[in-house]
Design an enzyme around this catalytic site. Structure first.
Site, PDB file in Angstrom:
ATOM      1  N   HIS A 123       0.848  -1.195   0.000  1.00  0.00           N
ATOM      2  CA  HIS A 123       0.000   0.000   0.000  1.00  0.00           C
ATOM      3  C   HIS A 123       0.888   1.253   0.000  1.00  0.00           C
ATOM      4  O   HIS A 123       1.161   1.843   1.039  1.00  0.00           O
ATOM      5  CB  HIS A 123      -0.885  -0.025   1.249  1.00  0.00           C
ATOM      6  CG  HIS A 123      -2.020   0.940   1.236  1.00  0.00           C
ATOM      7  ND1 HIS A 123      -3.340   0.555   1.125  1.00  0.00           N
ATOM      8  CD2 HIS A 123      -2.051   2.295   1.336  1.00  0.00           C
ATOM      9  CE1 HIS A 123      -4.121   1.622   1.176  1.00  0.00           C
ATOM     10  NE2 HIS A 123      -3.354   2.692   1.297  1.00  0.00           N
ATOM     11  N   HIS A 125       1.501   5.016  -2.003  1.00  0.00           N
ATOM     12  CA  HIS A 125       1.049   6.056  -2.935  1.00  0.00           C
ATOM     13  C   HIS A 125       2.279   6.578  -3.688  1.00  0.00           C
ATOM     14  O   HIS A 125       2.779   7.675  -3.424  1.00  0.00           O
ATOM     15  CB  HIS A 125       0.335   7.166  -2.177  1.00  0.00           C
ATOM     16  CG  HIS A 125      -0.947   6.716  -1.533  1.00  0.00           C
ATOM     17  ND1 HIS A 125      -2.156   6.730  -2.192  1.00  0.00           N
ATOM     18  CD2 HIS A 125      -1.187   6.220  -0.289  1.00  0.00           C
ATOM     19  CE1 HIS A 125      -3.102   6.275  -1.387  1.00  0.00           C
ATOM     20  NE2 HIS A 125      -2.539   5.950  -0.227  1.00  0.00           N
ATOM     21  N   ASP A 344       1.157   2.810   3.957  1.00  0.00           N
ATOM     22  CA  ASP A 344       0.386   3.937   3.404  1.00  0.00           C
ATOM     23  C   ASP A 344       1.326   5.074   3.004  1.00  0.00           C
ATOM     24  O   ASP A 344       0.964   6.258   3.041  1.00  0.00           O
ATOM     25  CB  ASP A 344      -0.658   4.431   4.402  1.00  0.00           C
ATOM     26  CG  ASP A 344      -1.819   5.165   3.759  1.00  0.00           C
ATOM     27  OD1 ASP A 344      -1.915   5.159   2.520  1.00  0.00           O
ATOM     28  OD2 ASP A 344      -2.628   5.756   4.494  1.00  0.00           O
TER      29      ASP A 344
END
Length: 450
Positions: A123, A125, A344
């Site tokens: 995960h 970005h 994240d």
């Protein structure tokens, strides 16, 4: 030894050619003034690298059903793979025999240090995220050196809240760039909202025709930023990803961003109860950091055979939710192999008050999976072989990442060497390429130097 020699007679030309091309390309790129050369002796070409004296974690048989206790083994790397795991008493004779056959061999002493599989982050970005506070609040794009310093060798990229100004084509290109620089990469398609955005005309086509696509995500549920999809919409989407996974030979998964709304996993439970869709196609994330009610749901999810993802705590923000959850689930003897931990990274961390007003804003760094391991071992006295599973073995098995997550002969040489005292990274290898030494970390082409 006779067996190794026979093996080399068959494949040595391929191994040598592959490695020579690999290092030649690397040195051509390194000549760019914006790159930093690795220090000697790592700045030369080698057909074989041998890590000696380490305590090796993540060894398993080829079934990947059982992870062995740590062992004192030496690791031989050749042509991007783990060529052999050797008893240290036989290493010197092995290296000498390889040199006698004209091979260039680099021996690296990692005496008494921790040698383990590189970390897998499901995960990230990678092209940035955020934007919840307007255009100026878009988070930064990931940088290669920061990912490497976080111990990452495999990364799954995704979009988040912003599926408008952040594009999947840009994400795909970014993942290809990180792969070129030594990491292994995949991606989720879609964003928070329904209908999901795809690279082709459909989710199934993305799965079948684009190698890097594992499934869709992160699709938001029980969150004020969600598009509040209906049960029928979700059934269609999960059915599509299941069939797309079957046709492509991939696991076919929807990665669900879970918010803190009272609905929790209710819609997902309804789908499982009313259809024959297997639970393995549904992969909820942020599930440890949205309060006790959702954590209770996570316990039920795991007992039902599902896999869930915990978002790593940020120590600088004094977060402890995930650490507390992992300790709680371990004390309850829940099957920890059904939990992954992700960072994240480069995603925004907005905090809202009860009325939905944004009151603070931050960005997640990419070293949080590593910090989770460090905290579990150094603060909570977990055995290291248990602590590393959430970002090595567990995601590799669940996402069916071929030749990842373990230190097994003929698996990719994705290797992390940690200092035995503080568990900080000393070396990182991505598919056999040296990405980090104790004094140097590889940077991407235009990354500012420290």
């Amino acid at each position: 030894m006779i067996m190794w020699k026979r093996f080399f007679v068959l494949i040595l030309p391929i191994l040598v050619y592959s490695n020579e091309i690999h290092y030649k390309q690397y040195h051509q790129q390194s000549n760019n003034g914006s790159r930093q050369h690795p220090p000697s002796p790592f700045d030369k070409s080698y057909q074989m690298i041998v890590l000696t004296g380490g305590k090796v974690y993540g060894i398993s048989d080829s079934t990947r059903e059982h992870v062995n206790k740590p062992q004192n083994m030496d690791i031989v790397i050749a042509a991007e793979k783990i060529f052999a795991l050797i008893n240290p008493s036989k290493t010197a004779s092995f290296v000498n025999s390889m040199k006698d056959q004209g091979l260039t061999v680099l021996s690296i002493s990692v005496e008494n240090q921790v040698v383990m599989p590189g970390l897998i982050d499901t995960h990230v970005h990678a092209i940035g995220g955020g934007g919840e506070q307007g255009p100026y609040s878009r988070t930064a794009e990931s940088r290669l050196s920061r990912l490497i310093d976080g111990g990452l060798t495999s990364v799954v990229g995704l979009l988040g809240t912003d599926g408008l100004t952040r594009s999947l084509s840009a994400l795909l290109q970014k993942m290809k760039g990180l792969e070129h620089d030594g990491l292994s990469t995949w991606m989720w398609v879609g964003s928070y909202r329904i209908p999901i955005v795809t690279l082709t005309s459909s989710l199934q086509q993305d799965l079948v025709f684009i190698d890097k696509v594992l499934g869709a995500g992160e699709l938001a549920l029980s969150d004020h930023r969600s598009s509040w999809p209906s049960k029928s919409e979700l059934i269609q989407l999960i059915s599509d990803v299941r069939v797309g996974g079957m046709l492509s030979g991939k696991p076919g998964i929807i990665h669900f961003h879970m918010g803190s709304s009272p609905e929790k996993l209710d819609l997902l439970w309804q789908i499982l109860n009313e259809t024959t869709i297997p639970i393995r196609h549904i992969y909820p994330t942020h599930i440890s950091s949205r309060g006790d009610a959702l954590l209770d749901e996570a316990e039920k999810w795991i007992k039902a055979g599902g896999v869930c993802d915990f978002t790593a705590d940020i120590p600088d923000l004094n977060e402890t939710d995930t650490m507390n959850a992992l300790n709680k689930f371990r004390n309850k003897n829940l099957p920890l192999k059904q939990i992954t931990v992700s960072s994240d990274a480069y995603g925004s961390i907005p905090e809202y008050d009860a009325s939905g007003q944004l009151i603070s804003y931050d960005m997640a760094p990419p070293d949080l999976a590593l910090k989770t391991i460090q905290a579990l071992v150094l603060k909570y006295a977990w055995p290291l072989e248990e602590a590393i599973q959430f970002s090595t073995v567990n995601p590799a098995v669940y996402l069916n990442l071929d030749r990842k997550g373990f230190l097994i002969e003929n698996y990719d040489a994705d290797i992390l060497v940690l200092n035995q005292t503080d568990l900080k990274p000393l070396y990182v290898f991505g598919k056999g390429q040296i990405l980090k030494t104790p004094t140097w970390t590889k940077h991407d082409m235009f990354e500012p130097m420290d």
